[in-house]
Design a protein around this motif. Structure first.
Motif, PDB file in Angstrom:
ATOM      1  N   GLY A  71      45.088  35.360  71.483  1.00 32.34           N
ATOM      2  CA  GLY A  71      43.923  36.399  71.531  1.00 32.34           C
ATOM      3  C   GLY A  71      43.659  37.181  72.845  1.00 32.34           C
ATOM      4  N   LYS A  72      44.372  36.979  73.747  1.00 30.85           N
ATOM      5  CA  LYS A  72      44.206  37.686  74.955  1.00 30.85           C
ATOM      6  C   LYS A  72      44.686  39.252  74.795  1.00 30.85           C
ATOM      7  N   THR A  73      44.216  39.984  75.769  1.00 34.84           N
ATOM      8  CA  THR A  73      44.611  41.400  75.679  1.00 34.84           C
ATOM      9  C   THR A  73      45.552  41.737  76.930  1.00 34.84           C
ATOM     10  N   ILE A  74      46.455  42.414  76.821  1.00 34.64           N
ATOM     11  CA  ILE A  74      47.442  42.973  77.801  1.00 34.64           C
ATOM     12  C   ILE A  74      46.953  44.262  78.046  1.00 34.64           C
ATOM     13  N   ARG A  75      46.581  44.618  79.225  1.00 35.01           N
ATOM     14  CA  ARG A  75      46.105  46.032  79.591  1.00 35.01           C
ATOM     15  C   ARG A  75      47.253  46.876  79.963  1.00 35.01           C
ATOM     16  N   LYS A  76      47.339  47.900  79.991  1.00 36.69           N
ATOM     17  CA  LYS A  76      48.751  48.948  80.585  1.00 36.69           C
ATOM     18  C   LYS A  76      48.767  48.894  81.945  1.00 36.69           C
ATOM     19  N   ARG A  77      47.784  48.589  82.747  1.00 32.97           N
ATOM     20  CA  ARG A  77      47.960  48.706  84.049  1.00 32.97           C
ATOM     21  C   ARG A  77      48.674  47.180  84.314  1.00 32.97           C
ATOM     22  N   ASP A  78      48.389  46.085  83.633  1.00 34.79           N
ATOM     23  CA  ASP A  78      49.155  45.099  84.029  1.00 34.79           C
ATOM     24  C   ASP A  78      50.605  45.051  83.778  1.00 34.79           C
ATOM     25  N   VAL A  79      51.141  46.002  83.137  1.00 34.60           N
ATOM     26  CA  VAL A  79      52.713  46.211  82.986  1.00 34.60           C
ATOM     27  C   VAL A  79      53.079  47.538  83.689  1.00 34.60           C
ATOM     28  N   GLU A  80      52.286  48.119  84.324  1.00 36.16           N
ATOM     29  CA  GLU A  80      52.716  49.520  84.884  1.00 36.16           C
ATOM     30  C   GLU A  80      53.285  49.063  86.273  1.00 36.16           C
ATOM     31  N   THR A  81      53.199  47.894  86.768  1.00 33.45           N
ATOM     32  CA  THR A  81      53.352  47.571  88.306  1.00 33.45           C
ATOM     33  C   THR A  81      54.788  47.055  88.393  1.00 33.45           C
ATOM     34  N   GLY A  82      55.336  46.515  87.186  1.00 34.78           N
ATOM     35  CA  GLY A  82      56.602  45.911  87.272  1.00 34.78           C
ATOM     36  C   GLY A  82      56.765  44.435  87.622  1.00 34.78           C
ATOM     37  N   ASP A  83      55.543  43.994  88.211  1.00 38.84           N
ATOM     38  CA  ASP A  83      55.250  42.531  88.270  1.00 38.84           C
ATOM     39  C   ASP A  83      55.062  41.787  87.328  1.00 38.84           C
ATOM     40  N   MET A  84      55.737  40.649  86.916  1.00 41.75           N
ATOM     41  CA  MET A  84      55.732  39.835  85.711  1.00 41.75           C
ATOM     42  C   MET A  84      55.026  38.767  85.976  1.00 41.75           C
ATOM     43  N   SER A  85      54.859  38.284  87.301  1.00 40.61           N
ATOM     44  CA  SER A  85      54.234  37.002  87.623  1.00 40.61           C
ATOM     45  C   SER A  85      53.001  36.618  86.738  1.00 40.61           C
ATOM     46  N   TRP A  86      52.141  37.936  86.564  1.00 37.86           N
ATOM     47  CA  TRP A  86      50.840  37.700  85.792  1.00 37.86           C
ATOM     48  C   TRP A  86      51.271  36.867  84.470  1.00 37.86           C
ATOM     49  N   LEU A  87      52.348  37.385  83.664  1.00 37.41           N
ATOM     50  CA  LEU A  87      52.609  37.008  82.346  1.00 37.41           C
ATOM     51  C   LEU A  87      53.249  35.480  82.609  1.00 37.41           C
ATOM     52  N   ILE A  88      53.783  35.197  83.463  1.00 39.55           N
ATOM     53  CA  ILE A  88      54.248  33.755  83.500  1.00 39.55           C
ATOM     54  C   ILE A  88      53.145  32.914  83.762  1.00 39.55           C
TER      55      ILE A  88
END
Length: 483
Positions: free
Chosen positions: A461-478
């Motif tokens: 149910g969490k939202t992934i924002r566009k700015r979260d994926v624009e950086t190329g850093d995937m650590s937030w996802l992990i």
């Protein structure tokens, strides 16, 4: 997110369960429970299962199932549950009823002459027979008291008398009805409709004929969506030439976007596929009744010994006209979160429905995926039994071409931007599809298990924002998936 569920996602990435390739991990979990194992432990990134070797080698997994307690007489036209359609939605509905302890009569009818089979594999494995693609044996249906009526076309439904009428005049009364009739190809307009060796890929016989006719000959594919492109890929090592005709500039544009589409187009071109884009078929020309040439509206003439048309399909719901079951302007059946139609006791699922997708604020959508059909069938069965359940599954599918797999999760319809991480030229990438400032879908190639991880975030149910994926850093996802 429950830690056990997290490992279901891991199992989905690490395990290869035969005949379950298109299932989402949530659905795979039900089949994992059908395995005979005695001990499971997790060691760092490994899931170690102690199981019976012979049981693991068994091709089909089944949970414990009930039998019918009523006296069955196939000549009596009365059924507690009638299922129209034998695809994944219908089959899972029947199996779920028995798994959940349903002991009344179940009848499943289909226009097909074959036992239920894995239809999505037709475009990937053209030489497979119906028996090789079979999902369940006749012995399975007999053992679990699921009556299967083959080559039975429904022509009308009367919801007032709860009666279904077949083309041969036979009628069956029902208490609960599940409609899962799938889709039918949309007709393509062109000259030369009477020319032979032109196919809509619908049956194993179609697939086998296409493979035979294309052997060392010239094949033409009309349509650049998944079915058409999968057939094109499957024919490259058989045919003398493979030509693809599309009305868009690049294949997969609507589903995967122009950048990903171009990268995949290069992959096909490297495998000898010739594209004729921004074009349409004008005429099929034959010799002695058999296809010899495909003429394009541009005037280009292509040599062709076999042609496969994959330009889209529509819901097979014409038989519901004047039935009382609501059908929208496009022919789809709207259902609620329990898969019930506007008529009490009448449910529907699979390709024929629009259903509320939790991921998109319960917007009514149509998602003709194998995995979603499984979910629909299970939810409908539970609803029939009064066991409250609704659709919370994240859409998830895959396709394979030239030994490479694309995984996809979410619902990207109407995306307005695509954020690419990785290298498209090397076909090692992840594509995030965004709408406004929110990620609504993700696709990847050679970037596992990121799609499953994103699906887990969606499912929580969490939202992934566009700015979260624009950086190329995937650590937030992990980090999110470890919470």
């Amino acid at each position: 997110m429950d830690k056990c569920v997290r490992w279901i996602w891991v199992l989905a990435e690490l395990c290869s369960l035969r005949n379950m390739e298109n299932c989402l991990p949530w659905d795979i979990s039900a089949h994992i429970m059908g395995l005979h194992w005695s001990k499971v432990r997790v060691e760092k990134e490994k899931v170690i299962i102690r199981a019976n070797k012979q049981a693991l080698q068994t091709q089909r997994r089944t949970k414990g199932m009930s039998k019918c307690s009523a006296v069955i007489n196939s000549s009596i036209g009365i059924s507690h549950v009638l299922i129209i359609g034998s695809g994944p939605a219908g089959l899972v509905c029947a199996e779920t009823l028995r798994q959940e302890g349903f002991t009344d009569r179940i009848v499943m009818c289909t226009m097909d002459k074959h036992l239920p089979y894995d239809r999505p594999k037709l475009s990937k494995s053209l030489e497979s027979t119906a028996e090789q693609l079979q999902l369940r044996s006749m012995e399975f249906f007999q053992t679990h008291d699921i009556e299967l009526l083959l080559e039975k076309e429904v022509v009308s439904v009367d919801v007032k008398t709860r009666t279904v009428t077949f083309w041969d005049g036979f009628k069956i009364e029902y208490q609960k009805l599940f409609i899962a009739t799938g889709s039918r190809p949309k007709p393509l307009s062109y000259k030369g409709k009477d020319v032979g060796n032109v196919f809509h890929l619908r049956t194993p016989e179609d697939a086998n004929s296409i493979a035979t006719l294309a052997s060392s000959k010239n094949a033409v594919i009309v349509g650049t969506s998944f079915i058409g492109m999968e057939v094109a890929a499957a024919l490259t090592d058989k045919a003398h030439s493979v030509s693809v005709i599309g009305i868009e500039a690049v294949p997969f544009r609507k589903a995967l976007g122009e950048k990903v589409g171009k990268a995949l187009m290069k992959l096909f071109e490297l495998n000898r596929v010739k594209f004729y884009m921004l074009n349409e078929v004008w005429e099929m020309r034959g010799q002695n009744g058999q296809l010899k040439e495909v003429v394009l509206k541009s005037g280009k003439v292509l040599r062709a010994d076999v042609c496969v048309i994959g330009t889209g399909s529509g819901p097979a719901t014409a038989f519901l006209k004047q039935s009382g079951v609501h059908v929208d302007s496009k022919g789809f059946i709207p259902v609620n979160k329990t898969m019930q139609t506007n008529i009490d006791g009448v449910f529907a699922g699979g390709d024929v429905v629009t259903f509320p997708l939790a991921l998109r604020s319960n917007k009514k959508v149509n998602i003709p995926h194998w995995q979603m059909a499984h979910v629909h069938g299970r939810v409908a069965a539970l609803s029939m039994m009064g066991k409250t359940s609704d659709i919370k599954t994240v859409p998830y599918f895959w396709t394979a071409m030239f030994g490479k797999s694309i995984r996809y999760a979410g619902y990207g319809d109407g995306f307005d931007d695509v954020i690419i991480q990785g290298d498209l030229d090397e076909l090692k990438f992840v594509a995030f599809y965004t709408k406004s400032e929110e990620v609504v879908a993700v696709a990847s190639m050679n970037y596992d298990p990121i799609v499953s991880r994103v699906a887990e975030v969606f499912g929580s149910g969490k939202t992934i924002r566009k700015r979260d994926v624009e950086t190329g850093d995937m650590s937030w996802l992990i980090d999110k998936t470890s919470q």
